[in-house]
Motif scaffolding. Structure first.
Motif, mmCIF file in Angstrom:
data_model
loop_
_atom_site.group_PDB
_atom_site.id
_atom_site.type_symbol
_atom_site.label_atom_id
_atom_site.label_comp_id
_atom_site.label_asym_id
_atom_site.label_seq_id
_atom_site.Cartn_x
_atom_site.Cartn_y
_atom_site.Cartn_z
ATOM 1 N N SER A 51 -57.874 -33.153 -20.390
ATOM 2 C CA SER A 51 -56.963 -33.494 -21.477
ATOM 3 C C SER A 51 -55.645 -33.949 -20.882
ATOM 4 C CB SER A 51 -56.720 -32.282 -22.388
ATOM 5 O OG SER A 51 -57.912 -31.918 -23.058
ATOM 6 N N ALA A 52 -55.004 -34.901 -21.562
ATOM 7 C CA ALA A 52 -53.728 -35.420 -21.081
ATOM 8 C C ALA A 52 -52.773 -35.560 -22.259
ATOM 9 C CB ALA A 52 -53.917 -36.757 -20.382
ATOM 10 N N ARG A 53 -51.502 -35.481 -21.943
ATOM 11 C CA ARG A 53 -50.477 -35.642 -22.970
ATOM 12 C C ARG A 53 -49.311 -36.410 -22.373
ATOM 13 N NH1 ARG A 53 -46.875 -30.851 -25.922
ATOM 14 N NH2 ARG A 53 -46.034 -32.154 -27.618
ATOM 15 N N GLN A 54 -48.735 -37.310 -23.190
ATOM 16 C CA GLN A 54 -47.546 -38.039 -22.780
ATOM 17 C C GLN A 54 -46.490 -37.911 -23.870
ATOM 18 O OE1 GLN A 54 -49.696 -41.766 -21.812
ATOM 19 N NE2 GLN A 54 -48.626 -41.654 -19.848
ATOM 20 N N ILE A 55 -45.301 -37.535 -23.465
ATOM 21 C CA ILE A 55 -44.170 -37.399 -24.373
ATOM 22 C C ILE A 55 -43.135 -38.444 -23.968
ATOM 23 C CG2 ILE A 55 -42.336 -35.883 -25.205
ATOM 24 C CD1 ILE A 55 -44.171 -33.513 -24.533
ATOM 25 N N LEU A 56 -42.736 -39.271 -24.929
ATOM 26 C CA LEU A 56 -41.793 -40.348 -24.649
ATOM 27 C C LEU A 56 -40.539 -40.169 -25.507
ATOM 28 C CD1 LEU A 56 -44.932 -41.691 -24.949
ATOM 29 C CD2 LEU A 56 -43.720 -43.524 -23.762
ATOM 30 N N LEU A 57 -39.378 -40.289 -24.888
ATOM 31 C CA LEU A 57 -38.111 -40.171 -25.609
ATOM 32 C C LEU A 57 -37.055 -41.007 -24.918
ATOM 33 C CD1 LEU A 57 -36.250 -36.906 -24.685
ATOM 34 C CD2 LEU A 57 -38.486 -37.431 -23.691
ATOM 35 N N GLN A 58 -35.948 -41.210 -25.614
ATOM 36 C CA GLN A 58 -34.871 -42.025 -25.054
ATOM 37 C C GLN A 58 -33.527 -41.390 -25.380
ATOM 38 O OE1 GLN A 58 -34.789 -46.108 -26.360
ATOM 39 N NE2 GLN A 58 -33.300 -46.723 -24.808
ATOM 40 N N THR A 109 -48.619 -35.013 -18.626
ATOM 41 C CA THR A 109 -49.327 -33.833 -18.116
ATOM 42 C C THR A 109 -50.825 -34.085 -18.222
ATOM 43 O OG1 THR A 109 -49.522 -32.676 -20.244
ATOM 44 C CG2 THR A 109 -47.478 -32.371 -19.010
ATOM 45 N N SER A 110 -51.573 -33.488 -17.323
ATOM 46 C CA SER A 110 -53.035 -33.532 -17.410
ATOM 47 C C SER A 110 -53.594 -32.211 -16.903
ATOM 48 C CB SER A 110 -53.609 -34.697 -16.594
ATOM 49 O OG SER A 110 -53.398 -34.501 -15.208
ATOM 50 N N LEU A 111 -54.718 -31.802 -17.476
ATOM 51 C CA LEU A 111 -55.341 -30.537 -17.092
ATOM 52 C C LEU A 111 -56.842 -30.635 -17.322
ATOM 53 C CD1 LEU A 111 -54.909 -27.618 -16.125
ATOM 54 C CD2 LEU A 111 -54.621 -26.949 -18.531
ATOM 55 N N ASN A 112 -57.617 -30.401 -16.255
ATOM 56 C CA ASN A 112 -59.074 -30.430 -16.377
ATOM 57 C C ASN A 112 -59.558 -29.345 -17.338
ATOM 58 O OD1 ASN A 112 -58.998 -32.373 -14.376
ATOM 59 N ND2 ASN A 112 -59.638 -30.970 -12.732
ATOM 60 N N ASP A 113 -60.626 -29.654 -18.059
ATOM 61 C CA ASP A 113 -61.202 -28.645 -18.954
ATOM 62 C C ASP A 113 -61.585 -27.383 -18.179
ATOM 63 O OD1 ASP A 113 -60.908 -30.661 -20.767
ATOM 64 O OD2 ASP A 113 -63.047 -30.849 -21.263
ATOM 65 N N ALA A 114 -62.096 -27.559 -16.967
ATOM 66 C CA ALA A 114 -62.542 -26.419 -16.160
ATOM 67 C C ALA A 114 -61.383 -25.545 -15.709
ATOM 68 C CB ALA A 114 -63.315 -26.912 -14.933
ATOM 69 N N ASN A 115 -60.156 -26.087 -15.763
ATOM 70 C CA ASN A 115 -58.991 -25.351 -15.269
ATOM 71 C C ASN A 115 -58.011 -25.000 -16.384
ATOM 72 O OD1 ASN A 115 -59.599 -27.748 -12.994
ATOM 73 N ND2 ASN A 115 -59.589 -25.641 -12.233
ATOM 74 N N ALA A 116 -58.446 -25.181 -17.631
ATOM 75 C CA ALA A 116 -57.564 -24.944 -18.778
ATOM 76 C C ALA A 116 -57.527 -23.467 -19.137
ATOM 77 C CB ALA A 116 -58.002 -25.790 -19.957
ATOM 78 N N THR A 117 -57.097 -22.633 -18.212
ATOM 79 C CA THR A 117 -56.967 -21.202 -18.457
ATOM 80 C C THR A 117 -55.654 -20.938 -19.184
ATOM 81 O OG1 THR A 117 -55.837 -20.818 -16.360
ATOM 82 C CG2 THR A 117 -58.236 -20.689 -16.343
ATOM 83 N N ALA A 118 -55.526 -19.754 -19.737
ATOM 84 C CA ALA A 118 -54.290 -19.390 -20.433
ATOM 85 C C ALA A 118 -53.105 -19.461 -19.482
ATOM 86 C CB ALA A 118 -54.427 -17.986 -21.024
ATOM 87 N N SER A 119 -53.309 -19.040 -18.232
ATOM 88 C CA SER A 119 -52.239 -19.054 -17.237
ATOM 89 C C SER A 119 -51.781 -20.473 -16.937
ATOM 90 C CB SER A 119 -52.731 -18.369 -15.960
ATOM 91 O OG SER A 119 -51.784 -18.495 -14.924
ATOM 92 N N GLN A 120 -52.725 -21.376 -16.748
ATOM 93 C CA GLN A 120 -52.390 -22.766 -16.430
ATOM 94 C C GLN A 120 -51.690 -23.453 -17.606
ATOM 95 O OE1 GLN A 120 -52.974 -23.785 -13.075
ATOM 96 N NE2 GLN A 120 -55.059 -24.571 -13.134
ATOM 97 N N LYS A 121 -52.236 -23.258 -18.815
ATOM 98 C CA LYS A 121 -51.641 -23.893 -19.993
ATOM 99 C C LYS A 121 -50.240 -23.349 -20.260
ATOM 100 C CE LYS A 121 -55.253 -23.124 -22.683
ATOM 101 N NZ LYS A 121 -56.147 -23.154 -23.876
ATOM 102 N N ASP A 122 -50.042 -22.061 -20.005
ATOM 103 C CA ASP A 122 -48.725 -21.464 -20.217
ATOM 104 C C ASP A 122 -47.703 -22.035 -19.229
ATOM 105 O OD1 ASP A 122 -46.986 -19.367 -21.490
ATOM 106 O OD2 ASP A 122 -46.910 -18.665 -19.413
ATOM 107 N N ALA A 123 -48.112 -22.258 -17.981
ATOM 108 C CA ALA A 123 -47.196 -22.829 -16.983
ATOM 109 C C ALA A 123 -46.753 -24.231 -17.396
ATOM 110 C CB ALA A 123 -47.875 -22.869 -15.619
#
Length: 636
Positions: free
Chosen positions: A591-598, A608-622
């Motif tokens: 999964s990936a997310r992009q936030i754009l602002l000016q 940001t990007s995070l593999n499904d296999a690594n999407a633990t609560a700890s990783q997502k919280d960081a």
């Protein structure tokens, strides 16, 4: 062009080169029938080699150590001498192997670490080495004479070739040179000098003792078959890209091994003959420079040497001098800073500085040394590694198989066997731990589960590791922690004055680009990335429109790409656009997310990007905490 890689180092390289085929004189007395002998005296240019007097650079004494020209061992005993990376000297004789570094007081003798009182040094273009280290290292004995001379004697190795076998060169009967691992041979002209090369032996360079020519041989794995015309096109394009003038070219499609040749004149006026061959699933390249030529036709006198190049190696041909150090499929490697030596599978990429070795099919071996936390035990360390795995992989993407004892270089340790899967296949990983004198020695061997041959190498690789534990304690004080064992709640605040923002970054993330006065900055962690881009020459509306168009077009061709949500949000106190997507790339879903602002004239894109296999609560919280910490600052 890459053929210039070593030549452009200039005279410094040639000065550091070791004479590769100085003539071995005929034995002058009956004693030489049983032993090979040389006699030297400090301060004297006279040396006696197997009964014949020759002139040498004067031996001298440095910190109580007698230093002599390295060439004495080559010329008297026929020892094999090679120079790697312009400063690492390797001497072999029979079963003995010595490795020294110019300017370093550390050496290796048959895999054993030795501390020197005096380091090898270049003196008037001659490499001077410690007499006793090299002599005793190859099995020779040293005896003093009443005159002050030192007599060094050695019984010939069983591997030596009889004198009557001497051909066009006097290097123990060798008339050809080659590499048994990379499968090539060619004629071995007199006066050849071995220059620099790659640690994996894929490139080797030579020149002659008269400094009239220079050449390199390259061998590179190449899965796609190339015909003679394609090889010629590659040669010509390389020459043009380098700004050279092509003066002659030809392809030989009917040759036993089709090849192409080209002659070009470079910017310095040097004429080069370049050849390419395809065989053994490899691309072979030969680059030859005539340093005296004034016309391309002058290179014809070297046609015999160049035409002798052969993309094969006959192990039973005793006239071939093998340049390869590969033994039983392994190459011995060293790291002087940490006192570690080990065997590495031939063909793997080699990074001795970082102690990282990788195979072509995804297997790798990595070693690391760090300070142990005070009062910690090896059992605690083992548990830390298992906890890290649990924090980094979701439940169905990892397995802890076992923990068992292991012996490494005479020390008892532990090994965790674990399995993990990023989504593209299971990996088996052995995490080897040794705790000694307040330092942690760690080896990580990771293998794709389908690579059974590499899995079977684990025990032999671990047995090959030799550690001089005194080196680290003598060289280092308190070392940094392992990044992947740092408390995940620890952060470091970073500020960009140029782009007017501030963010707190988890300390366990690894920086790819972290110059915050530049753009972009990027961090990675297990299964994820974090990136900030700041641009002044665009607008938010244009950037969002361009990004949406890209995803719309990409989705037409990438069936696994799905934009899940596009929404207007408030981020860092400013209006922003958030785009969330899911994709499978190289078999790995993420999964990936992009936030754009000016703000003002700066457009920020936070990705940001995070593999499904690594999407633990700890990783997502960081990731979430890092995003929340992003704030815009005022220009000063």
């Amino acid at each position: 062009m890459k053929r210039n890689a070593f030549l452009k180092m200039g005279s410094a390289l040639l000065a550091c080169s070791v004479v590769f085929s100085a003539a071995v004189p005929a034995w002058a007395d009956s004693a030489a029938a049983d032993k090979l002998i040389f006699k030297v005296k400090t301060g004297s240019t006279a040396a006696y080699m197997n009964g014949k007097q020759e002139k040498i650079v004067k031996p001298y004494i440095d910190h109580g150590t007698v230093m002599v020209p390295l060439g004495l061992f080559k010329r008297t005993f026929g020892s094999e001498v090679r120079l790697e990376n312009s400063n690492v000297v390797k001497v072999t004789y029979g079963a003995h192997a010595i490795s020294m570094t110019i300017g370093s007081q550390l050496a290796w003798v048959d895999g054993r670490k030795v501390k020197l009182d005096a380091a090898p040094a270049m003196v008037s273009g001659t490499l001077m080495v410690p007499l006793r280290l090299v002599a005793e290292g190859i099995g020779a004995s040293i005896a003093p004479e009443s005159t002050g001379s030192l007599v060094v004697s050695l019984s010939p190795s069983d591997d030596a070739v009889d004198d009557e076998d001497v051909g066009i060169d006097a290097d123990l009967g060798k008339t050809k040179i080659g590499n048994s691992f990379y499968q090539w041979t060619m004629n071995y002209p007199s006066g050849l000098i071995l220059g620099g090369g790659e640690q994996d032996e894929s490139i080797v360079s030579f020149s002659d003792s008269e400094d009239t020519y220079y050449f390199e041989v390259h061998a590179t794995d190449q899965d796609v078959k190339l015909d003679a015309d394609e090889l010629l096109s590659m040669l010509v394009e390389d020459a043009k890209d380098a700004g050279e003038i092509v003066v002659d070219r030809e392809s030989f499609s009917q040759a036993k091994v089709p090849y192409a040749r080209m002659i070009a004149k470079d910017g310095d006026g040097t004429f080069w003959e370049s050849r390419m061959y395809y065989n053994n699933d490899r691309l072979y390249e030969v680059y030859f420079a005539d340093l005296k030529a004034t016309n391309y036709k002058d290179l014809k006198k070297y046609a015999g040497l160049l035409n002798s190049f052969n993309t094969s190696y006959n192990a039973s041909d005793k006239t071939v001098k093998d340049l390869s150090t590969v033994k039983k499929g392994m190459r011995r490697e060293y790291n002087d800073d940490y006192g570690i030596s080990l065997d590495v599978p031939a063909g793997w990429s080699i990074d001795n500085t970082n102690m990282y070795y990788e195979g072509k099919e995804g297997s790798y071996l990595s070693l690391n040394v760090s300070s142990a936390p005070k009062g910690s035990s090896i059992e605690q360390w083992s548990q830390e590694l298992q906890s890290w795995l649990k924090d980094s992989f979701v439940t169905d993407s990892y397995q802890i198989v076992s923990t068992s004892p292991i012996e490494i270089s005479g020390e008892q340790g532990l090994v965790n066997e674990v399995r993990y899967n990023y989504g593209d296949g299971w990996m088996t990983e052995y995490e080897v731990m040794v705790l000694h004198n307040g330092y942690r020695y760690y080896a990580e061997y990771s293998v794709p589960e389908k690579q059974k041959d590499d899995l079977n190498k684990f025990k032999d690789l671990m047995k090959s590791i030799d550690i001089d534990f005194d080196v680290v304690s003598d060289t280092f004080g308190n070392m940094e922690e392992d990044a992947f064992l740092i408390n995940r709640s620890k952060t470091t605040t970073k500020t960009s004055k140029a782009y007017q923002y501030q963010i707190s970054v988890p300390q366990y993330w690894t920086a790819n680009q972290d110059k915050f006065e530049r753009s972009p900055v990027e961090y990675q962690f297990v299964g994820g990335r974090f990136r900030i881009t700041a641009e002044k020459s665009t607008s938010l509306e244009a950037t969002v429109s361009q990004l949406k168009s890209y995803y719309t077009e990409a989705a037409k061709y990438q069936k696994d790409l799905k934009v899940e949500k596009t929404e207007n949000i408030t981020f860092a106190g400013e209006p922003a656009v958030s785009i969330t997507l899911h994709q499978v790339k190289d078999g790995i879903p993420y999964s990936a997310r992009q936030i754009l602002l000016q703000k003002n004239d700066i457009v920020y894109t936070i990705s940001t990007s995070l593999n499904d296999a690594n999407a633990t609560a700890s990783q997502k919280d960081a990731l979430e905490q890092a995003l929340k910490s992003f704030t815009l600052t005022e220009a000063k």
